[in-house]
Motif scaffolding. Sequence first.
Motif, PDB file in Angstrom:
ATOM      1  N   GLN A  14      47.626  58.826  83.098  1.00 32.22           N
ATOM      2  CA  GLN A  14      47.014  59.227  81.823  1.00 32.22           C
ATOM      3  C   GLN A  14      46.169  58.076  81.289  1.00 32.22           C
ATOM      4  O   GLN A  14      46.629  56.931  81.200  1.00 32.22           O
ATOM      5  CB  GLN A  14      48.094  59.624  80.802  1.00 32.22           C
ATOM      6  N   VAL A  15      44.920  58.388  80.932  1.00 31.26           N
ATOM      7  CA  VAL A  15      43.986  57.363  80.464  1.00 31.26           C
ATOM      8  C   VAL A  15      43.694  57.531  78.974  1.00 31.26           C
ATOM      9  O   VAL A  15      43.606  56.570  78.229  1.00 31.26           O
ATOM     10  CB  VAL A  15      42.668  57.440  81.285  1.00 31.26           C
ATOM     11  N   LEU A  16      43.555  58.782  78.518  1.00 28.62           N
ATOM     12  CA  LEU A  16      43.206  59.043  77.119  1.00 28.62           C
ATOM     13  C   LEU A  16      44.409  59.626  76.386  1.00 28.62           C
ATOM     14  O   LEU A  16      45.122  60.488  76.917  1.00 28.62           O
ATOM     15  CB  LEU A  16      42.036  60.031  77.025  1.00 28.62           C
TER      16      LEU A  16
ATOM     17  N   GLY B 239      34.205  49.974  73.306  1.00 25.07           N
ATOM     18  CA  GLY B 239      35.520  49.605  73.819  1.00 25.07           C
ATOM     19  C   GLY B 239      35.363  48.731  75.044  1.00 25.07           C
ATOM     20  O   GLY B 239      34.310  48.738  75.683  1.00 25.07           O
ATOM     21  N   ALA B 240      36.411  48.006  75.386  1.00 23.05           N
ATOM     22  CA  ALA B 240      36.378  47.081  76.516  1.00 23.05           C
ATOM     23  C   ALA B 240      36.287  47.848  77.835  1.00 23.05           C
ATOM     24  O   ALA B 240      36.481  49.064  77.871  1.00 23.05           O
ATOM     25  CB  ALA B 240      37.645  46.228  76.490  1.00 23.05           C
ATOM     26  N   ASN B 241      36.043  47.115  78.922  1.00 18.63           N
ATOM     27  CA  ASN B 241      36.044  47.724  80.252  1.00 18.63           C
ATOM     28  C   ASN B 241      37.404  48.368  80.501  1.00 18.63           C
ATOM     29  O   ASN B 241      38.441  47.763  80.237  1.00 18.63           O
ATOM     30  CB  ASN B 241      35.806  46.659  81.346  1.00 18.63           C
ATOM     31  N   GLY B 242      37.380  49.580  80.999  1.00 15.60           N
ATOM     32  CA  GLY B 242      38.628  50.271  81.325  1.00 15.60           C
ATOM     33  C   GLY B 242      39.300  50.939  80.141  1.00 15.60           C
ATOM     34  O   GLY B 242      40.395  51.501  80.274  1.00 15.60           O
ATOM     35  N   ALA B 243      38.681  50.902  78.964  1.00 10.62           N
ATOM     36  CA  ALA B 243      39.300  51.501  77.765  1.00 10.62           C
ATOM     37  C   ALA B 243      39.346  53.029  77.843  1.00 10.62           C
ATOM     38  O   ALA B 243      40.141  53.666  77.141  1.00 10.62           O
ATOM     39  CB  ALA B 243      38.540  51.074  76.514  1.00 10.62           C
ATOM     40  N   GLY B 244      38.494  53.607  78.681  1.00  8.15           N
ATOM     41  CA  GLY B 244      38.504  55.067  78.825  1.00  8.15           C
ATOM     42  C   GLY B 244      37.244  55.752  78.310  1.00  8.15           C
ATOM     43  O   GLY B 244      37.206  56.979  78.174  1.00  8.15           O
ATOM     44  N   LYS B 245      36.194  54.980  78.059  1.00 10.71           N
ATOM     45  CA  LYS B 245      34.963  55.545  77.483  1.00 10.71           C
ATOM     46  C   LYS B 245      34.318  56.573  78.414  1.00 10.71           C
ATOM     47  O   LYS B 245      33.997  57.686  77.991  1.00 10.71           O
ATOM     48  CB  LYS B 245      33.957  54.413  77.182  1.00 10.71           C
ATOM     49  N   SER B 246      34.151  56.187  79.686  1.00 12.93           N
ATOM     50  CA  SER B 246      33.517  57.126  80.631  1.00 12.93           C
ATOM     51  C   SER B 246      34.414  58.340  80.862  1.00 12.93           C
ATOM     52  O   SER B 246      33.920  59.466  80.992  1.00 12.93           O
ATOM     53  CB  SER B 246      33.242  56.440  81.969  1.00 12.93           C
ATOM     54  N   THR B 247      35.705  58.107  80.888  1.00 16.75           N
ATOM     55  CA  THR B 247      36.644  59.220  81.074  1.00 16.75           C
ATOM     56  C   THR B 247      36.491  60.229  79.927  1.00 16.75           C
ATOM     57  O   THR B 247      36.497  61.442  80.146  1.00 16.75           O
ATOM     58  CB  THR B 247      38.096  58.678  81.130  1.00 16.75           C
ATOM     59  N   LEU B 248      36.319  59.721  78.727  1.00 10.21           N
ATOM     60  CA  LEU B 248      36.143  60.602  77.569  1.00 10.21           C
ATOM     61  C   LEU B 248      34.860  61.431  77.717  1.00 10.21           C
ATOM     62  O   LEU B 248      34.877  62.654  77.536  1.00 10.21           O
ATOM     63  CB  LEU B 248      36.111  59.756  76.286  1.00 10.21           C
TER      64      LEU B 248
ATOM     65  N   GLY C  88      43.196  62.165  82.068  1.00 14.36           N
ATOM     66  CA  GLY C  88      43.317  61.073  83.033  1.00 14.36           C
ATOM     67  C   GLY C  88      43.026  61.583  84.423  1.00 14.36           C
ATOM     68  O   GLY C  88      42.297  62.565  84.591  1.00 14.36           O
ATOM     69  N   TYR C  89      43.626  60.900  85.386  1.00 19.10           N
ATOM     70  CA  TYR C  89      43.365  61.227  86.785  1.00 19.10           C
ATOM     71  C   TYR C  89      44.705  61.442  87.474  1.00 19.10           C
ATOM     72  O   TYR C  89      45.482  60.491  87.612  1.00 19.10           O
ATOM     73  CB  TYR C  89      42.604  60.084  87.441  1.00 19.10           C
ATOM     74  N   GLY C  90      44.998  62.650  87.893  1.00 20.64           N
ATOM     75  CA  GLY C  90      46.264  62.943  88.566  1.00 20.64           C
ATOM     76  C   GLY C  90      47.432  62.558  87.670  1.00 20.64           C
ATOM     77  O   GLY C  90      47.541  63.035  86.548  1.00 20.64           O
TER      78      GLY C  90
HETATM   79  N1  LIG Z   1      38.481  58.461  89.480  1.00 20.83           N
HETATM   80  C1  LIG Z   1      39.471  57.739  88.962  1.00 20.83           C
HETATM   81  N2  LIG Z   1      40.733  57.804  89.473  1.00 20.83           N
HETATM   82  C2  LIG Z   1      41.729  57.081  88.945  1.00 20.83           C
HETATM   83  N3  LIG Z   1      41.612  56.253  87.886  1.00 20.83           N
HETATM   84  C3  LIG Z   1      40.394  56.139  87.361  1.00 20.83           C
HETATM   85  C4  LIG Z   1      39.257  56.865  87.862  1.00 20.83           C
HETATM   86  N4  LIG Z   1      38.169  56.560  87.109  1.00 20.83           N
HETATM   87  C5  LIG Z   1      38.608  55.683  86.181  1.00 20.83           C
HETATM   88  N5  LIG Z   1      39.938  55.434  86.324  1.00 20.83           N
HETATM   89  C6  LIG Z   1      40.758  54.547  85.489  1.00 20.83           C
HETATM   90  O1  LIG Z   1      40.731  55.025  84.158  1.00 20.83           O
HETATM   91  C7  LIG Z   1      40.680  53.942  83.232  1.00 20.83           C
HETATM   92  C8  LIG Z   1      39.500  54.129  82.296  1.00 20.83           C
HETATM   93  O2  LIG Z   1      38.298  54.085  83.058  1.00 20.83           O
HETATM   94  P1  LIG Z   1      36.877  54.406  82.413  1.00 20.83           P
HETATM   95  O3  LIG Z   1      35.910  54.410  83.543  1.00 20.83           O
HETATM   96  O4  LIG Z   1      36.981  55.618  81.592  1.00 20.83           O
HETATM   97  O5  LIG Z   1      36.678  53.140  81.478  1.00 20.83           O
HETATM   98  P2  LIG Z   1      35.407  52.647  80.670  1.00 20.83           P
HETATM   99  O6  LIG Z   1      35.850  52.408  79.278  1.00 20.83           O
HETATM  100  O7  LIG Z   1      34.276  53.570  80.894  1.00 20.83           O
HETATM  101  O8  LIG Z   1      35.123  51.234  81.361  1.00 20.83           O
HETATM  102  P3  LIG Z   1      33.714  50.492  81.677  1.00 20.83           P
HETATM  103  O9  LIG Z   1      33.324  49.803  80.397  1.00 20.83           O
HETATM  104  O10 LIG Z   1      34.092  49.483  82.733  1.00 20.83           O
HETATM  105  O11 LIG Z   1      32.722  51.496  82.147  1.00 20.83           O
HETATM  106  C9  LIG Z   1      40.620  52.662  84.067  1.00 20.83           C
HETATM  107  O12 LIG Z   1      41.903  52.130  84.135  1.00 20.83           O
HETATM  108  C10 LIG Z   1      40.172  53.143  85.422  1.00 20.83           C
HETATM  109  O13 LIG Z   1      40.664  52.336  86.440  1.00 20.83           O
END
Ligand SMILES: Nc1ncnc2c1ncn2[C@@H]1O[C@H](COP(=O)(O)OP(=O)(O)OP(=O)(O)O)[C@@H](O)[C@H]1O
Length: 241
Positions: free
Chosen positions: A20-22, A39-48, A15-17
Amino acid sequence: MKDNLLLKVSNLDAGYGAIQVLWDINLEVKQKEVVCVIGANGAGKSTLLKNIVGIIPSFKGEIFYSDNNITKMASPERIKMGLGFAPEGRHLFFGLTVEDNLLMGAFQRKYDESVKEDLDFVYTLFKPLKGYRKKLSGNLSGGEQQMCAIGRALMSRPELLIIDELSLGLAPVVVDDLIDILAKLRKERGISILLVEQDVKVALDIADRGYVLEAGAVSIHDTTDKLAKNEHIKTAYLGIA
Ligand SMILES: Nc1ncnc2c1ncn2[C@@H]1O[C@H](COP(=O)(O)OP(=O)(O)OP(=O)(O)O)[C@@H](O)[C@H]1O
Ligand SMILES: [Mg+2]
């Protein structure tokens, strides 16, 4: 690694700080496999994906690439080992030409014949880019920018190409071209692909297997044939009642 595994993500929390996201992610990509994450927007795909590439650190768990534990490795080292990344939003250097953007992908290599060969390979793959090689990347269309971003990722000669949002904002014909090119990369170069794709139909068409991320955890993973028949996926992601 066992069973022709190229990438193995094991019990990953990130996650970020303090956020926790994943949560406890387990994911694998085998050699020559195409795997999608939906996965939906915000599911954590880019974070992964950012964790796998090493752009952000993990909280817990491990990532293995081709028998090496890369969990603590810096991103440039991971690229050197064989990971290529085309990020969400493409992140091109708009003030640089197409060719200079592509060459940025080879920044860890000595500029020699092999780099020139790879440039030619990218131009053969993405024909429009050749005519625009001296054009600023900021002036490209969305589809051409995506070609440039994938081309740049290919310039590090990856074994595993990781793409965040392949089709976002692109016309269906452009998406079809990109899909053909990915198939060619796998067939002719043996490249494995891990992709995040918001168009679930496209994702299930391209990939062999898929992982569904819901609120930062893997809810389902299976072959794409089975995922396409899954009732939850049909209603929640494919809009089929
Ligand atoms: N730099 C960051 N700092 C804090 N929180 C973040 C940061 N980047 C993403 N998040 C949070 O982490 C969660 C997952 O974000 P992520 O970008 O991984 O989602 P995603 O599945 O890729 O969404 P999308 O389909 O919109 O691209 C979201 O709640 C988002 O607000
Ligand atoms: Mg994203």
